[in-house]
Design a protein around this motif. Structure first.
Motif: not given
Length: 178
Positions: A48-55, A73-79
């Protein structure tokens, strides 16, 4: 939705940094999304990644995000991370510009004193060069206006030419003929 705590904000910042690192390493968006997912059933590391996508979904026991959502989610985080880094760079550049300006002011003062006191032509030249550099640094100089025009200041005629014709035109121009 409640404002994230300090620990949650730190975890989100780390997630974004991890997303950028994975993207820079050439990892595809879906793999990034799965690696940084909160739900261990879809997380590629089975954690369970802390504060990961879909937390929020994982905390409520709901279905995890689908692949399309993970990619978003990944694209938004990188941007977001890149935009924040850009802002930090802009601030750092502005601070550095101020430091350089202050250094140039000190150098100018020394050259100016010599130029005025002794009439030293080298000091005058140096003072002018420092002023020119400072003006460029601070953007004081008006931009040079460049305008391309055709014969008689008219429009430039654009024609299509072959590579051979272009080479001939370049050769003629370099030879000094028009």
């Amino acid at each position: 939705m409640a404002r994230p705590t300090r620990a949650q904000r730190a975890a989100i910042a780390q997630r974004r940094a991890d997303a950028v690192e994975l993207q820079l390493a050439g990892v595809d968006w879906l793999t990034i999304g799965r690696k940084l997912a909160a739900d261990p059933t879809i997380n590629s590391d089975r954690i369970a990644y802390p504060q990961g996508y879909g937390a929020e979904l994982y905390a409520k026991g709901k279905e995890p995000p689908d692949d399309a959502a993970l990619i978003r989610y990944a694209c938004k985080d990188v941007s977001t991370a890149l935009r924040e880094r850009h802002t930090e760079l802009d601030i750092a550049v502005d601070e550095l510009r101020i430091v350089h300006h202050m250094r140039l002011e000190r150098l100018f003062f020394v050259a100016f004193r010599r130029a005025v006191k002794d009439g030293d032509l080298l000091a005058i030249d140096r003072a002018v060069r420092i002023l020119e550099r400072d003006s460029r640094l601070l953007g004081i100089d008006a931009p040079a206006r460049t305008q391309l025009s055709g014969p008689g200041d008219g429009p430039i005629a654009v024609e299509s030419v072959t590579a051979a014709e272009l080479a001939k035109l370049i050769a003629a121009t370099e030879g000094g003929s028009e």
